[in-house]
Design a protein around this motif. Structure first.
Motif, mmCIF file in Angstrom:
data_model
loop_
_atom_site.group_PDB
_atom_site.id
_atom_site.type_symbol
_atom_site.label_atom_id
_atom_site.label_comp_id
_atom_site.label_asym_id
_atom_site.label_seq_id
_atom_site.Cartn_x
_atom_site.Cartn_y
_atom_site.Cartn_z
ATOM 1 N N ARG A 1 0.822 -1.219 0.000
ATOM 2 C CA ARG A 1 0.000 0.000 0.000
ATOM 3 C C ARG A 1 0.856 1.270 0.000
ATOM 4 N N CYS A 2 2.154 1.105 -0.021
ATOM 5 C CA CYS A 2 3.062 2.250 0.098
ATOM 6 C C CYS A 2 3.498 2.737 -1.276
ATOM 7 N N ALA A 3 3.318 4.011 -1.545
ATOM 8 C CA ALA A 3 3.694 4.592 -2.830
ATOM 9 C C ALA A 3 5.206 4.703 -2.983
ATOM 10 N N HIS A 4 5.949 4.500 -1.893
ATOM 11 C CA HIS A 4 7.400 4.694 -1.930
ATOM 12 C C HIS A 4 8.172 3.387 -1.795
ATOM 13 N N ALA A 5 7.482 2.252 -1.841
ATOM 14 C CA ALA A 5 8.134 0.963 -1.615
ATOM 15 C C ALA A 5 9.177 0.661 -2.685
ATOM 16 N N THR A 6 10.309 0.111 -2.259
ATOM 17 C CA THR A 6 11.388 -0.293 -3.158
ATOM 18 C C THR A 6 11.574 -1.805 -3.045
ATOM 19 N N ASP A 7 12.562 -2.330 -3.733
ATOM 20 C CA ASP A 7 12.796 -3.777 -3.718
ATOM 21 C C ASP A 7 13.083 -4.290 -2.317
ATOM 22 N N ILE A 8 13.895 -3.563 -1.565
ATOM 23 C CA ILE A 8 14.211 -4.026 -0.219
ATOM 24 C C ILE A 8 12.971 -4.054 0.665
ATOM 25 N N CYS A 9 12.037 -3.137 0.422
ATOM 26 C CA CYS A 9 10.784 -3.114 1.188
ATOM 27 C C CYS A 9 9.966 -4.375 0.928
ATOM 28 N N ARG A 10 10.082 -4.937 -0.266
ATOM 29 C CA ARG A 10 9.313 -6.123 -0.638
ATOM 30 C C ARG A 10 10.009 -7.416 -0.222
ATOM 31 N N GLN A 11 11.239 -7.309 0.236
ATOM 32 C CA GLN A 11 12.018 -8.505 0.534
ATOM 33 C C GLN A 11 12.364 -8.661 2.013
ATOM 34 N N GLN A 12 12.542 -7.560 2.705
ATOM 35 C CA GLN A 12 13.087 -7.610 4.066
ATOM 36 C C GLN A 12 12.208 -6.844 5.034
ATOM 37 N N VAL A 13 11.884 -7.468 6.189
ATOM 38 C CA VAL A 13 11.091 -6.802 7.225
ATOM 39 C C VAL A 13 11.972 -5.783 7.944
ATOM 40 N N PRO A 14 11.593 -4.497 7.958
ATOM 41 C CA PRO A 14 12.399 -3.501 8.674
ATOM 42 C C PRO A 14 12.212 -3.610 10.181
ATOM 43 N N MET A 15 13.290 -3.402 10.926
ATOM 44 C CA MET A 15 13.237 -3.438 12.376
ATOM 45 C C MET A 15 13.066 -2.019 12.934
ATOM 46 N N LEU A 16 12.515 -1.928 14.140
ATOM 47 C CA LEU A 16 12.412 -0.623 14.803
ATOM 48 C C LEU A 16 13.801 -0.098 15.100
ATOM 49 N N GLU A 17 14.116 1.074 14.576
ATOM 50 C CA GLU A 17 15.427 1.673 14.775
ATOM 51 C C GLU A 17 15.282 3.176 15.028
ATOM 52 N N GLU A 18 16.335 3.748 15.561
ATOM 53 C CA GLU A 18 16.364 5.184 15.824
ATOM 54 C C GLU A 18 16.128 5.961 14.535
ATOM 55 N N SER A 19 15.269 6.965 14.612
ATOM 56 C CA SER A 19 15.004 7.805 13.448
ATOM 57 C C SER A 19 15.913 9.027 13.472
ATOM 58 N N GLN A 20 15.757 9.891 12.475
ATOM 59 C CA GLN A 20 16.538 11.118 12.429
ATOM 60 C C GLN A 20 16.178 12.084 13.551
ATOM 61 N N TYR A 21 15.104 11.769 14.282
ATOM 62 C CA TYR A 21 14.669 12.640 15.379
ATOM 63 C C TYR A 21 15.119 12.122 16.743
ATOM 64 N N GLY A 22 16.007 11.141 16.753
ATOM 65 C CA GLY A 22 16.589 10.690 18.016
ATOM 66 C C GLY A 22 16.173 9.290 18.401
ATOM 67 N N GLU A 23 16.837 8.763 19.419
ATOM 68 C CA GLU A 23 16.615 7.390 19.854
ATOM 69 C C GLU A 23 15.213 7.169 20.394
ATOM 70 N N ALA A 24 14.608 8.209 20.986
ATOM 71 C CA ALA A 24 13.276 8.074 21.559
ATOM 72 C C ALA A 24 12.182 8.037 20.490
ATOM 73 N N HIS A 25 12.552 8.346 19.253
ATOM 74 C CA HIS A 25 11.608 8.287 18.136
ATOM 75 C C HIS A 25 12.096 7.190 17.199
ATOM 76 N N GLN A 26 11.417 6.045 17.225
ATOM 77 C CA GLN A 26 11.847 4.888 16.449
ATOM 78 C C GLN A 26 10.862 4.581 15.343
ATOM 79 N N VAL A 27 11.390 4.040 14.247
ATOM 80 C CA VAL A 27 10.553 3.736 13.096
ATOM 81 C C VAL A 27 11.042 2.445 12.453
#
Length: 333
Positions: free
Chosen positions: A298-324
């Motif tokens: 459903r994501c308009a920005h999905a790439t090949d890696i998005c279709r192959q690998q489950v992303p883990m919760l990691e620190e975002s550009q807004y700091g460790e307390a904001h994870q994505v």
């Protein structure tokens, strides 16, 4: 996970999962299938905070809430309350923990016994755990009813004699009967009128301070979440895809699903396009989730890696307390 080692953690999970077996009609007849309701949830809830859990219907919010409120047993993973491991405990061993964890349900009428008076409803948990004498229980029931904003005289009434908002006040009072530290509130105001919603939300905020409560607040209404929550966890297809403080998430949403949810919020001023709608199609089935990132179909920005690998919760550009949990982390969005 965010480092919360200097915080008082009341509930903690690591790689928590829950599956259900179900039968599905196919061309060949009925087949046994596995529903992946909750997948790989690692979460810490700090004592005294309100953590909101948001997402579309069917994303697994209620299932996770029922695991944390000790109604469901997880299929895999770790789960502790006040540092005590819950996974693997027998029913008799879990019973003492139920005093510390309570739940507020969505529909107050269906969660109250119509044959019992309010006094009977409020004192029943006390009797089960034999906390005090009948006189003390009766007095405590009256105190809790007044704390919830209803007169003590209402102890003699039955649930059908109250409005929806008043019945929800009774369920909140019942949740406090055993002096819990942690309360799971599953859509507690969604069945109420908007004017009544604000009253119940303000009551919950006041009671949190008065009784030193910790909430997991489950909702699909982001306006309600903004009013009550300290932190927000966004759930999609059984996984947490973003977690941050309320202000950081509403101001700096990273995951495209979170952005889509925020773009759907009613606002007084028109949306200026900072957050665009990116949802496409319907949510995939938890019986047959997609490979890779669960949101990629459903994501308009999905790439090949998005279709192959489950992303883990990691620190975002807004700091460790904001994870994505997003391979793009907002870079191309």
């Amino acid at each position: 996970m965010t480092d919360l080692s200097n915080k008082d953690i009341i509930v903690s999970t690591r790689h928590l999962s829950k599956t259900f077996n179900t039968k599905v009609a196919t061309e060949k007849g009925w087949e046994q299938k596995t529903v992946k309701a909750v997948s790989d949830i690692s979460l810490d809830i700090v004592r005294g905070e309100t953590l909101a859990l948001v997402g579309e219907s069917g994303c697994g919010k209620t299932t996770l809430g029922r695991i944390l409120s000790l109604f469901y047993t997880p299929t895999a993973g770790e789960f502790t309350i006040n540092g005590e491991n819950v996974v693997g405990l027998k029913r008799k061993q879990i019973k003492p923990l139920r005093q510390h964890v309570q739940m507020i349900f969505q529909d107050p009428m269906s969660s109250l016994n119509p044959r019992h008076t309010v006094e009977g409803i409020l004192t029943e948990p006390m009797k089960i755990f034999d906390t005090a004498s009948p006189e003390e229980n009766r007095k405590k029931a009256g105190d809790l009813l007044e704390a919830a904003g209803l007169p003590r005289e209402d102890l003699r009434k039955y649930p059908h004699e109250f409005s929806g908002g008043q019945r929800q006040r009774i369920t909140i009072a019942r949740a406090l009967a055993l002096n819990p530290a942690f309360i799971v509130a599953d859509e507690p105001v969604s069945a109420l009128d908007v004017s009544v919603q604000s009253q119940i939300l303000n009551l919950m905020k006041d009671l949190r301070e008065e009784f030193n409560l910790t909430y997991l607040f489950i909702s699909h209404d982001l306006a309600v979440v903004h009013h009550l929550a300290d932190r927000v966890a966004v759930m999609y297809l059984g996984r947490i895809v973003e977690i941050a403080s309320r202000d950081s998430l509403f101001k700096n949403a990273v995951h495209p699903y979170t952005r889509a949810l925020l773009s759907s919020m009613p606002t007084i001023t028109p949306n200026k396009g900072k957050i665009g709608k990116v949802l496409q199609g319907d949510p995939p089935s938890p019986i047959d989730p997609p490979a890779g990132c669960p949101f990629n179909p459903r994501c308009a920005h999905a790439t090949d890696i998005c279709r192959q690998q489950v992303p883990m919760l990691e620190e975002s550009q807004y700091g460790e307390a904001h994870q994505v949990a997003c391979h793009l982390k907002g870079e191309l969005i």
